[in-house]
Design a protein around this motif. Structure first.
Motif, short mmCIF file in Angstrom:
data_model
loop_
_atom_site.label_atom_id
_atom_site.label_comp_id
_atom_site.label_asym_id
_atom_site.label_seq_id
_atom_site.Cartn_x
_atom_site.Cartn_y
_atom_site.Cartn_z
N TYR A 44 0.97 -1.24 -0.08
CA TYR A 44 0.02 0.04 -0.04
C TYR A 44 0.75 0.94 0.20
O TYR A 44 1.98 0.96 0.55
CB TYR A 44 -0.23 0.23 1.53
N GLU A 66 1.45 5.74 -10.26
CA GLU A 66 1.08 4.34 -10.75
C GLU A 66 2.08 4.60 -11.84
O GLU A 66 2.44 3.21 -12.01
CB GLU A 66 -0.18 4.75 -10.70
N ILE A 69 4.90 2.94 -10.30
CA ILE A 69 4.94 1.60 -9.45
C ILE A 69 4.41 0.22 -10.35
O ILE A 69 4.98 -0.64 -10.33
CB ILE A 69 3.87 1.14 -8.99
N GLN A 70 4.02 1.33 -11.61
CA GLN A 70 3.73 -0.26 -12.73
C GLN A 70 4.69 -0.86 -13.96
O GLN A 70 4.80 -2.24 -13.93
CB GLN A 70 2.63 -0.18 -13.79
N VAL A 75 4.70 -6.57 -9.60
CA VAL A 75 3.35 -5.85 -9.46
C VAL A 75 2.67 -6.18 -11.05
O VAL A 75 2.82 -6.22 -12.06
CB VAL A 75 3.54 -4.58 -10.14
N VAL A 78 -2.73 -1.86 -9.99
CA VAL A 78 -2.28 -0.95 -9.26
C VAL A 78 -3.82 -0.54 -9.48
O VAL A 78 -4.05 -0.17 -10.57
CB VAL A 78 -1.26 0.25 -9.59
N SER A 80 -6.00 2.46 -7.63
CA SER A 80 -5.80 3.51 -6.23
C SER A 80 -7.52 4.52 -6.24
O SER A 80 -8.22 4.59 -7.65
CB SER A 80 -4.98 4.89 -7.52
N LEU A 89 -3.04 4.12 -2.91
CA LEU A 89 -2.70 3.47 -3.39
C LEU A 89 -2.69 2.43 -3.19
O LEU A 89 -2.04 1.73 -2.27
CB LEU A 89 -1.48 3.29 -4.48
N VAL A 91 -1.78 -2.39 -4.49
CA VAL A 91 -0.38 -3.37 -5.22
C VAL A 91 -0.96 -4.20 -4.61
O VAL A 91 -0.23 -5.30 -4.12
CB VAL A 91 1.20 -2.05 -5.39
N ILE A 105 9.08 -0.74 -3.79
CA ILE A 105 7.64 0.37 -3.68
C ILE A 105 7.99 1.21 -3.09
O ILE A 105 8.08 2.75 -3.44
CB ILE A 105 6.42 -0.48 -3.49
N THR A 109 8.54 5.04 -3.93
CA THR A 109 7.28 5.91 -3.88
C THR A 109 8.30 7.36 -3.33
O THR A 109 7.41 8.21 -3.98
CB THR A 109 6.72 4.87 -2.74
N ASP A 780 -5.02 0.70 -12.92
CA ASP A 780 -3.97 -0.05 -13.35
C ASP A 780 -3.78 1.84 -14.42
O ASP A 780 -3.76 1.50 -15.72
CB ASP A 780 -3.82 -1.26 -14.83
#
Length: 1017
Positions: A44, A66, A69-70, A75, A78, A80, A89, A91, A105, A109, A780
């Motif tokens: 998270y 996003e 992280i994608q 992963v 995602v 949010s 978010l 994940v 992550i 982040t 996503d």
């Protein structure tokens, strides 16, 4: 190997004693909890950004995060939610990579958000396990808050934390104070002071710091500044410089120590005047042990007279539900075992034979406990159900072997010869039966997520139970049967009874001609197709509720409501809940836009309604408040689904287009009967007052936009700038104004100093109202809006079909999609998973039997019983109105392995007789006569063992009953059908085999002819 065992009975006995000792130790040391715990592959991210508009948070924070992280390997998805000043978010991570990917992550982040302006706080990490941080809850109430706070902090918390079973104690709602410096606006303006300068003086006067170091002196002592404020008087006497000299802070501000409004966000029966106590346990202690230790300590505290003028109450103890579940299933296992033994006694009418099988039950259970201990499994609602289901099947192998040995002794064989011949005759069938029952569980591992974890746990326990029972049946049963099993004196050979004679004639008619067998198949085919018409009339859900006289409810409030409105809603919720029959106490927790209610119900003699009815009354009464109060929706928090029962997502780019589509879809959804409490995430907007600057006036007055902003920010000053001492306790030091800016008019009438004198703020700014979205969701990276609803007086299966029709008929522009989510999506995915698992399970069963029989056609004959099993399940669930859910679905998969056991016994005996020279039709009839007793015995003992589970109530009853009902009804129906269907299918396959090979009739030897004549007579 069997001879080796029979010659070393002492070894078998000693191993059995070892199993008794180790099994008992395992049983005492296995953890006990309500639900199994496991780690989740999820992460998270939470970002807080003051009062930044949701649309701005989406653009500057959510979308960049996003995208970053994608790109991380591992992963999967995602999602949010963006709100005012907040981005959240979630994940989903590939299985087994949770820890590794969560760390990456976290790193990405913080690096992504480090350069984004306006961010106050960033939190990220891995979602914890399903095990709860706190499992024992209490409250201190009905007394003076100061006295209760002193008791909680000075007595209860330290004494409970001293217990070796307790990890920590959390207190919420204790009476706290803060020192408030309330600036007088008029005095500040009159003396021409800058409040920000005063704030700086206060902070510098209340500080300690290292200013330097005397490096050339011995030990290089540091130079420390320490001017911490130690009392209210010191704050009042702080010196503030002005144009006319120094003044005391008390001249321009009121300083006071004030109690904070309860820091707790929990209400008990409508009041916050109580202290909420949460207690967590250390890892190697069970919930029950911790609860016992806490209760003993609380009893000591009460006996010492330390609880005076207030009450100390238990709120929720998970241990009670664990204990109730364990006691309930334990009783069911004992009752099931007794029923199984009684059935054995009725069939065999031999106390010694019944005693031998009776000994196998506890031995098998203890072996299973050892397996659980070694696998680090706990006693929980699922493993206990696995044990409960296993008790019914546990004696099957022992019964088949003992019955075969018993029959050999009836035929005149003695001692070891009877044991060897009897065991040899059924060994193949017993092993095949065990393998077919176990292999059906292998595909369950394909089911992912929490559901898969739960089902694997259940499957392993059942498999361990079956393997244990087979080990016992091939060791203990033969060892005891050689000499201990004795038959009563018989004067003549027992003749076949009326039932067996009638059955033999019926089977003889079925296999006499091919058309008779075909007629039986057509009849059963019609029954199967007809039964499918009942499926829509069976209630459906994802997972059953837990009925333990306790429930939790989520109340979704409208976004943007004021604190007073929320307080009003909570008071109304309390009033409404208190009027519901059988509701004893309620605790309401404020979690932002969601209010969370914990509800305890009456128990024992005070119960007037079933919990299912109480749950429905609670939801119904709370939903009735939606028209008058700012409540978006109400749902059961303990429902196993991932949201509202009805949840539909509409994806697309344009926010305006999504609003239009959502409104149209809601109007269609309102036409579906049974759907209530429809809410639309895109409707959640709030009014914002946007400041528009009058730039010409600002410039004319010699000001700048930055000065205007600083003035407005200062007007809303209400912040903590440190801590001060008060009676040896640290309390926060808060700075604020003597009057709050809670109206537009108040703010606009504030005067701001200019070159031409003081002027009202309204001369330089004006406010414009705009509608802003409160919540923006992504999946996503793609925007979507969510339409959510609850259901009333309808089951999830029926609603699922209706909602699917609405979606199919709903037209959307290119680039926009409508798809189900929430419980409906989960149910659809569950059904797909179950169908896939069922298909693979059937293939694995076929594989095992094909290898065991060394024949490709015989497994098909055995498996012809499966459709008829489904008929029994449908009838059972329809008649009892138990739900078709995850648990009953697993029951169906288990059933495939169980029901084939009878068919395997029958086919195995037919094959043996065919090898001895019997004609096919005669072999079918003779095998039925030989196997009808063990088939009925194993079926009835399995049914008897599971009957208490099907009738169970209480904590785990709703979990057990659907599964046990599916197995019992399917097994009973299939057993009776097996005795006719298998002969019919065998006859048809035999006829097809003759036709394909060109043989008209099989040759029969003289011995077979004599036997055939004897059977026919």
């Amino acid at each position: 190997m069997l001879k080796f065992i029979l010659k070393r009975k002492i070894l078998v006995g000693l191993v059995a004693v070892l199993v008794l000792l180790v099994g008992s130790y395992s049983m005492l040391n296995v953890d006990k909890e309500l639900m199994p715990s496991f780690e989740m592959d999820m992460a998270y991210v939470e970002v807080r950004a003051g009062d930044m508009a949701a649309i701005e948070v989406e653009r500057t924070i959510t979308t960049p995060l996003e995208q970053s992280i994608q790109g991380i390997e591992g992963v999967e998805e995602v999602t949010s939610t963006t709100a005012v000043g907040h981005s959240s978010l979630m994940v989903m991570i590939e299985e087994g990579k949770g820890n590794e990917v969560s760390n990456e992550i976290d790193s990405i982040t913080h690096s992504t958000t480090s350069d984004i302006a306006g961010i106050d706080e960033v939190i990220s990490g891995q979602v914890g396990s399903t095990s709860e941080s706190y499992e024992f809850f209490m409250d201190i109430s009905n007394g003076d808050m100061n006295e209760m706070t002193a008791f909680a902090q000075d007595i209860l918390e330290p004494r409970l934390e001293e217990l070796k079973e307790v990890r920590d104690v959390s207190l919420a709602g204790i009476q706290e104070h803060e020192m408030i410096v309330s600036f007088k606006r008029d005095e500040i303006a009159k003396r021409g002071l800058d409040v920000m300068q005063i704030q700086t003086i206060i902070q510098q006067s209340n500080s300690e710091a290292t200013l330097g170091e005397f490096s050339d002196e011995k030990d290089a002592p540091s130079l420390r500044w320490d001017t911490k404020l130690e009392s209210k008087q010191e704050i009042e006497n702080l010196q503030i410089p002005t144009d006319s000299g120094f003044i005391s802070l008390k001249d321009v501000a009121d300083i006071s120590l004030q109690p904070l409004k309860s820091s707790s966000t929990v209400w008990k029966n409508g009041t916050k005047d109580f202290i909420f106590v949460q207690i967590g346990r250390v890892p190697d202690v069970t919930q029950i042990d911790m609860a016992d230790a806490v209760r003993q300590e609380v009893e000591k505290i009460e006996d010492e007279g330390l609880v005076k003028g207030f009450e100390l109450n238990e709120m929720v103890a998970q241990a009670d539900y664990v204990q109730e579940s364990i006691d309930g299933v334990t009783n069911n296992i004992l009752i099931g075992g007794i029923i199984a033994i009684v059935i054995l006694l009725l069939f065999l009418r031999n106390v010694r034979a019944t005693l031998i099988v009776g000994i196998s039950i506890p031995t098998s259970i203890l072996l299973t406990f050892i397996s659980m201990w070694l696998l680090n499994y706990s006693f929980n609602i699922l493993t206990l159900i696995g044990l409960g289901l296993g008790i019914g099947m546990m004696v099957d192998s022992s019964i088949v072997i003992l019955e075969s040995i018993y029959r050999k002794k009836e035929q005149g064989l003695k001692g070891m010869q009877a044991v060897l011949k009897g065991t040899e005759e059924v060994a193949t069938a017993v092993i095949a039966s065990m393998l077919t029952t176990i292999v059906v569980f292998l595909p369950i591992g394909l089911m992912g997520g929490e559901m898969g974890e739960f089902m694997i746990l259940l499957s392993v326990v059942v498999a361990a139970t079956l393997i244990s029972s087979v080990i016992v049946s091939f060791t203990v049963i033969p060892s005891l049967s050689e000499k201990f099993l004795k038959l009563g004196k018989k004067k003549h050979v027992k003749e076949n009874g009326f039932f067996i004679k009638g059955y033999s004639k019926l089977v003889g008619w079925v296999v006499k001609k091919k058309r008779n067998s075909i007629a039986i198949l057509i009849l059963f085919g019609v029954i199967f197709v007809s039964s499918l018409l009942l499926v829509p009339k069976i209630p459906m859900t994802v997972m059953p509720d837990v009925f333990n006289r306790y429930t939790e409810v989520l109340i979704d409030l409208e976004t943007g409501i004021s604190a007073s409105e929320k307080e009003e809603v909570i008071q109304k919720l309390d009033e409404t809940l208190s009027e519901v029959d059988d509701v004893e106490t309620n605790y309401i927790m404020d979690n932002g836009g969601i209010v969370y209610a914990i509800i305890n119900m009456t128990k024992g003699d005070d119960i007037t309604k079933e919990q299912k009815d109480v749950n429905e009354d609670i939801l119904s009464s709370l939903r009735d408040l939606q028209d008058e109060y700012p409540i978006e929706g109400v749902q059961g928090a303990m429902d196993a689904g991932s949201g509202y029962p009805v949840q539909v997502n509409i994806t697309g780019e344009s926010y305006e287009q999504l609003q239009s589509l959502a409104a149209n879809f809601v109007s269609e959804l309102e036409k579906v009967e049974g759907i209530v409490g429809i809410s639309n995430s895109v409707e959640k907007t709030s009014v914002e007052q946007v400041i528009e600057l009058k730039e010409a006036e600002i410039e004319k007055a010699g000001l700048s936009p930055v000065q205007i902003r600083q003035f407005i920010e200062q007007s809303y000053m209400n912040e903590i700038v440190g801590e001060v001492s008060n009676n040896d306790k640290k309390v926060p030091l808060r700075l604020k104004w003597d009057k709050e800016m809670n109206k537009q008019e108040t703010l606009l009438n504030e005067t701001i100093p200019t070159n031409d004198g003081d002027k009202k703020l309204s001369a330089f700014v004006e406010l414009k109202s705009v509608e802003a979205p409160n919540e923006i969701s992504h999946s996503d990276g793609e925007r979507y809006v969510t339409i959510s609803a609850d259901i009333k007086d309808a089951d999830l299966g029926t609603i699922n079909r209706e909602v699917t029709k609405v979606i199919d008929n709903f037209e959307t522009p290119t680039g926009y999609d409508v798809e189900v989510a929430g419980d409906i999506e989960e149910q659809q995915e569950l059904m797909q998973d179950m169908i896939l698992i069922l298909g693979i399970a059937i293939f694995l069963v076929y594989l095992v039997m094909a290898v065991q029989f060394n024949h490709l056609a015989h497994p098909i004959i055995v498996m012809s019983i499966i459709p008829m099993t489904i008929v029994g399940v449908i009838l059972g669930l329809f008649i009892t109105q138990h739900e078709l859910n995850m648990m009953s679905g697993v029951g169906v998969i288990m059933l495939i392995g169980i029901v084939l056991n009878n068919a395997i016994l029958l086919i195995d005996r037919i094959n043996q007789l065919r090898k001895e020279g019997y004609e096919a039709n005669v072999a079918v009839v003779e095998a039925g006569k030989n196997r009808i007793r063990p088939i009925f015995m194993t079926t009835l003992t399995t049914v008897g063992g599971m009957l208490p589970l099907a009738l169970a109530s209480g904590t785990s009853g709703n979990y057990q009953a659907p599964m046990a009902t599916a197995i019992i009804s399917g097994l009973l129906f299939a057993t009776f059908i097996t005795l006719l269907l298998i002969p019919a299918v065998y006859r048809i396959f035999h006829a097809l085999g003759n036709g394909l090979t060109g043989k008209g009739k099989r040759k029969r030897n003289k011995n077979a002819e004599n036997l055939s004549e004897e059977i026919a007579s």
